[in-house]
Design a protein around this motif. Structure first.
Motif, PDB file in Angstrom:
ATOM      1  N   ILE A  27       0.838  -1.204   0.000  1.00  0.00           N
ATOM      2  CA  ILE A  27       0.000   0.000   0.000  1.00  0.00           C
ATOM      3  C   ILE A  27       0.870   1.250   0.000  1.00  0.00           C
ATOM      4  CG2 ILE A  27      -1.627   1.363   1.371  1.00  0.00           C
ATOM      5  CD1 ILE A  27      -2.811  -1.346   2.328  1.00  0.00           C
ATOM      6  N   ILE A  28       1.862   1.273   0.879  1.00  0.00           N
ATOM      7  CA  ILE A  28       2.741   2.442   1.002  1.00  0.00           C
ATOM      8  C   ILE A  28       3.488   2.691  -0.300  1.00  0.00           C
ATOM      9  CG2 ILE A  28       4.763   3.372   2.204  1.00  0.00           C
ATOM     10  CD1 ILE A  28       3.828   1.775   4.678  1.00  0.00           C
ATOM     11  N   SER A  29       3.883   1.621  -0.991  1.00  0.00           N
ATOM     12  CA  SER A  29       4.676   1.763  -2.224  1.00  0.00           C
ATOM     13  C   SER A  29       3.893   2.432  -3.351  1.00  0.00           C
ATOM     14  CB  SER A  29       5.166   0.389  -2.689  1.00  0.00           C
ATOM     15  OG  SER A  29       4.086  -0.413  -3.150  1.00  0.00           O
ATOM     16  N   LYS A  30       2.579   2.540  -3.212  1.00  0.00           N
ATOM     17  CA  LYS A  30       1.767   3.170  -4.256  1.00  0.00           C
ATOM     18  C   LYS A  30       1.919   4.688  -4.273  1.00  0.00           C
ATOM     19  CE  LYS A  30      -1.839  -0.398  -4.103  1.00  0.00           C
ATOM     20  NZ  LYS A  30      -3.291  -0.647  -3.857  1.00  0.00           N
ATOM     21  N   TYR A  31       2.470   5.236  -3.190  1.00  0.00           N
ATOM     22  CA  TYR A  31       2.539   6.686  -3.064  1.00  0.00           C
ATOM     23  C   TYR A  31       3.968   7.189  -3.274  1.00  0.00           C
ATOM     24  CZ  TYR A  31      -2.085   5.937  -1.126  1.00  0.00           C
ATOM     25  OH  TYR A  31      -3.388   5.549  -0.958  1.00  0.00           O
ATOM     26  N   VAL A  40      -2.496   6.468   5.230  1.00  0.00           N
ATOM     27  CA  VAL A  40      -2.930   6.320   6.618  1.00  0.00           C
ATOM     28  C   VAL A  40      -4.276   5.600   6.731  1.00  0.00           C
ATOM     29  CG1 VAL A  40      -3.986   8.631   6.705  1.00  0.00           C
ATOM     30  CG2 VAL A  40      -3.242   7.514   8.821  1.00  0.00           C
ATOM     31  N   MET A  41      -5.232   5.927   5.870  1.00  0.00           N
ATOM     32  CA  MET A  41      -6.545   5.297   5.994  1.00  0.00           C
ATOM     33  C   MET A  41      -6.522   3.796   5.683  1.00  0.00           C
ATOM     34  SD  MET A  41      -9.272   8.213   4.792  1.00  0.00           S
ATOM     35  CE  MET A  41     -10.658   7.165   5.198  1.00  0.00           C
ATOM     36  N   PRO A  42      -5.905   3.357   4.576  1.00  0.00           N
ATOM     37  CA  PRO A  42      -5.859   1.909   4.355  1.00  0.00           C
ATOM     38  C   PRO A  42      -5.076   1.152   5.420  1.00  0.00           C
ATOM     39  CG  PRO A  42      -4.612   3.086   2.665  1.00  0.00           C
ATOM     40  CD  PRO A  42      -5.402   4.104   3.401  1.00  0.00           C
ATOM     41  N   LEU A  43      -4.060   1.780   6.010  1.00  0.00           N
ATOM     42  CA  LEU A  43      -3.314   1.102   7.073  1.00  0.00           C
ATOM     43  C   LEU A  43      -4.135   1.018   8.353  1.00  0.00           C
ATOM     44  CD1 LEU A  43      -0.931   1.143   5.138  1.00  0.00           C
ATOM     45  CD2 LEU A  43       0.535   1.826   7.055  1.00  0.00           C
ATOM     46  N   LEU A  44      -4.902   2.055   8.650  1.00  0.00           N
ATOM     47  CA  LEU A  44      -5.799   1.988   9.806  1.00  0.00           C
ATOM     48  C   LEU A  44      -6.830   0.879   9.620  1.00  0.00           C
ATOM     49  CD1 LEU A  44      -6.387   5.788  10.491  1.00  0.00           C
ATOM     50  CD2 LEU A  44      -5.356   4.162  12.100  1.00  0.00           C
ATOM     51  N   ASP A  61       0.649   3.951  17.013  1.00  0.00           N
ATOM     52  CA  ASP A  61       2.102   4.176  17.094  1.00  0.00           C
ATOM     53  C   ASP A  61       2.828   3.513  15.924  1.00  0.00           C
ATOM     54  OD1 ASP A  61       1.611   5.494  19.447  1.00  0.00           O
ATOM     55  OD2 ASP A  61       2.201   3.824  20.739  1.00  0.00           O
ATOM     56  N   VAL A  62       2.462   2.273  15.623  1.00  0.00           N
ATOM     57  CA  VAL A  62       3.113   1.540  14.531  1.00  0.00           C
ATOM     58  C   VAL A  62       2.893   2.245  13.192  1.00  0.00           C
ATOM     59  CG1 VAL A  62       3.049  -0.601  13.185  1.00  0.00           C
ATOM     60  CG2 VAL A  62       3.069  -0.698  15.687  1.00  0.00           C
ATOM     61  N   ILE A  63       1.653   2.660  12.946  1.00  0.00           N
ATOM     62  CA  ILE A  63       1.335   3.329  11.680  1.00  0.00           C
ATOM     63  C   ILE A  63       2.052   4.672  11.586  1.00  0.00           C
ATOM     64  CG2 ILE A  63      -0.546   4.395  10.365  1.00  0.00           C
ATOM     65  CD1 ILE A  63      -2.360   2.139  11.490  1.00  0.00           C
ATOM     66  N   SER A  64       2.131   5.374  12.710  1.00  0.00           N
ATOM     67  CA  SER A  64       2.844   6.650  12.749  1.00  0.00           C
ATOM     68  C   SER A  64       4.303   6.477  12.344  1.00  0.00           C
ATOM     69  CB  SER A  64       2.760   7.257  14.154  1.00  0.00           C
ATOM     70  OG  SER A  64       3.629   8.350  14.296  1.00  0.00           O
ATOM     71  N   GLU A  65       4.945   5.462  12.887  1.00  0.00           N
ATOM     72  CA  GLU A  65       6.344   5.209  12.562  1.00  0.00           C
ATOM     73  C   GLU A  65       6.518   4.803  11.100  1.00  0.00           C
ATOM     74  OE1 GLU A  65       7.710   2.326  15.331  1.00  0.00           O
ATOM     75  OE2 GLU A  65       7.380   3.605  17.094  1.00  0.00           O
TER      76      GLU A  65
END
Length: 220
Positions: A27-31, A40-44, A61-65
């Protein structure tokens, strides 16, 4: 954090499972670089699905990091959207829309049924942990109002009786197929599909002819 509805009992830690860790990285690699906060929303959502349908602060905390963004910004997103739960909810999370279109179509009767059958008011969870009720704003399916969302599923065209049958089925562990509780096909008129060919031009008057609607005129 005064005024924010967060669970008092929190797990000491949170970590994505290996499978969800891979999903998170994908998911992160798409941005683009520097825009990872957009994930942030898909990870939540991913964290919530992993953790019995609610998000602990350790997951914040994990998502923030992961996204290199302040914890408070992650928490702001998690508390803004009703789709995210920051405390445990029942096995069946009931989200009842009471915005104007649903209210005009009888959402008050849906809410009354939930109270009568389960004894629940807004934001309450049943003693057996089976149901949680949340009154929400527009679920985006106004053409099929009133809407009752159960977990990820939409139950449409609800009234008191059909809501009661739905709740009884869920109590038994049965999950009815989502969609219209009245039997309507998607968003068609309640009387069935109609087109402009269903109308005959009788001077100034236009009347509905079921034979034309059914294609029985023989006309080419």
């Amino acid at each position: 954090m005064s005024g924010i509805d967060i669970a008092e009992n929190q797990p000491e830690s949170f970590a994505f499972t290996p499978e969800n860790e891979a999903k998170a990285e994908a998911i992160i690699s798409k941005y683009p670089e520097g825009r990872q906060a957009s994930a942030v929303m898909p990870l939540l959502d991913l964290a919530q699905r992993q953790h019995d349908n609610w998000i602990p602060l350790a997951a914040i905390d994990v998502i923030s990091e992961k996204l290199k963004m302040p914890k408070m910004r992650v928490l702001e997103v998690a508390t803004f959207y009703t789709m995210f739960n920051l405390k445990p909810v029942g096995k069946y999370f009931l989200q009842a829309c009471t915005t104007t279109p649903c209210w005009l179509r009888g959402s008050d009767q849906v809410m009354k049924c939930i109270k009568d059958k389960l004894g629940l008011e807004n934001h309450q969870t049943s003693e057996d942990g089976m149901f949680t009720l949340l009154e929400v704003e527009c679920l985006g399916a106004c053409a099929n109002a009133p809407i009752l969302q159960v977990n990820d599923d939409f139950y449409e065209d609800a009234d008191y009786e059909s809501t009661a049958k739905l709740l009884d089925a869920l109590k038994k562990g049965e999950v009815p197929a989502p969609g219209s509780l009245s039997g309507r096909n998607v968003s068609e008129p309640e009387a069935g599909a109609q087109t402009l060919l269903s109308y005959k031009d009788n001077g100034a008057a236009r009347t509905y002819d079921p034979k034309i609607s059914a294609g029985e005129t023989g006309e080419k």
